[in-house]
Design an enzyme around this catalytic site. Structure first.
Site: not given
Ligand code: 5GP
Ligand code: MG
Length: 178
Positions: A102-103, A106, A155-156
């Site tokens: 995963e990238d 959050d 946010f990145i």
């Molecule tokens: P969560 O963990 O809140 O369910 O969501 C994770 C997803 O939120 C990531 O896969 C990405 O798509 C998006 N996301 C959360 N923070 C960032 C950020 O700082 N930058 C970007 N580009 N996407 C983010």
């Molecule tokens: Mg993702």
């Protein structure tokens, strides 16, 4: 480039591609040490993880497989509203050692749901690697076995991550300038 413009926002250099490369190598070595005899299947979550996945996989010097999946969400009719699905997974993961790539994690909701769905398919074990984690934002308890960088809540973009579909091509990581 210290400052870049993506759509209507300015972003400043945050983590260089050299720092990423170094850290990805370290994490890859940990994964290799633990899983080199397990014939793991890497599940790279599109779109954001395509760069991380490509770099991580090239550090693996043992037999492994890679495939690409994505989480789709649509408004369901259930009372919980949002229904998520994993799409693109054609391989059976039954009895397999799986590594979800995963990238960024959050709130953790996406990964939690991903793991719930994958666990129903009876893998031997599931590991999670994430390039970034925002620990202060985590809302649910989700296991993250191999993490590269813990970051604050800014946010990145870059290195595969987007701002409204743009910025994925940037080689380094940038954070939004408030
Ligand atoms: P969560 O963990 O809140 O369910 O969501 C994770 C997803 O939120 C990531 O896969 C990405 O798509 C998006 N996301 C959360 N923070 C960032 C950020 O700082 N930058 C970007 N580009 N996407 C983010
Ligand atoms: Mg993702």
């Amino acid at each position: 480039m210290e400052i870049v413009q993506v759509l209507d926002k300015k972003f400043s250099l945050y983590i260089s591609k050299e720092q990423i490369r170094e850290r990805v190598k370290e994490v890859a070595a940990e994964i290799e040490k633990d899983l080199k005899d397990k014939n793991p299947l890497f599940l790279v979550i599109l779109n954001g993880s395509f760069v991380f996945g490509a770099d991580l996989l090239r550090e693996m010097n043992f037999p492994c497989e890679i495939t690409f999946i994505r989480m789709s969400s649509y408004e369901g009719t259930s009372t919980t509203g949002e229904v998520k699905q994993v799409i693109g997974l054609r391989e059976s993961i039954e009895g397999r050692t799986v590594v979800v790539v995963e990238d960024i994690i959050d709130t953790g909701y996406t990964m939690k749901e991903m793991l719930r769905i994958l666990n129903e398919k009876n893998p031997e074990s599931i590991y999670v690697t994430s390039l970034f984690v925002k620990p202060e934002n985590l809302k649910v308890d989700v296991k993250i076995d191999y993490r590269c960088f813990d970051i604050d809540n800014d946010f990145i973009v870059g290195y595969g991550l987007d701002y409204d579909h743009y910025g994925r091509n940037l080689p380094d990581i940038y954070k939004v300038v408030e």
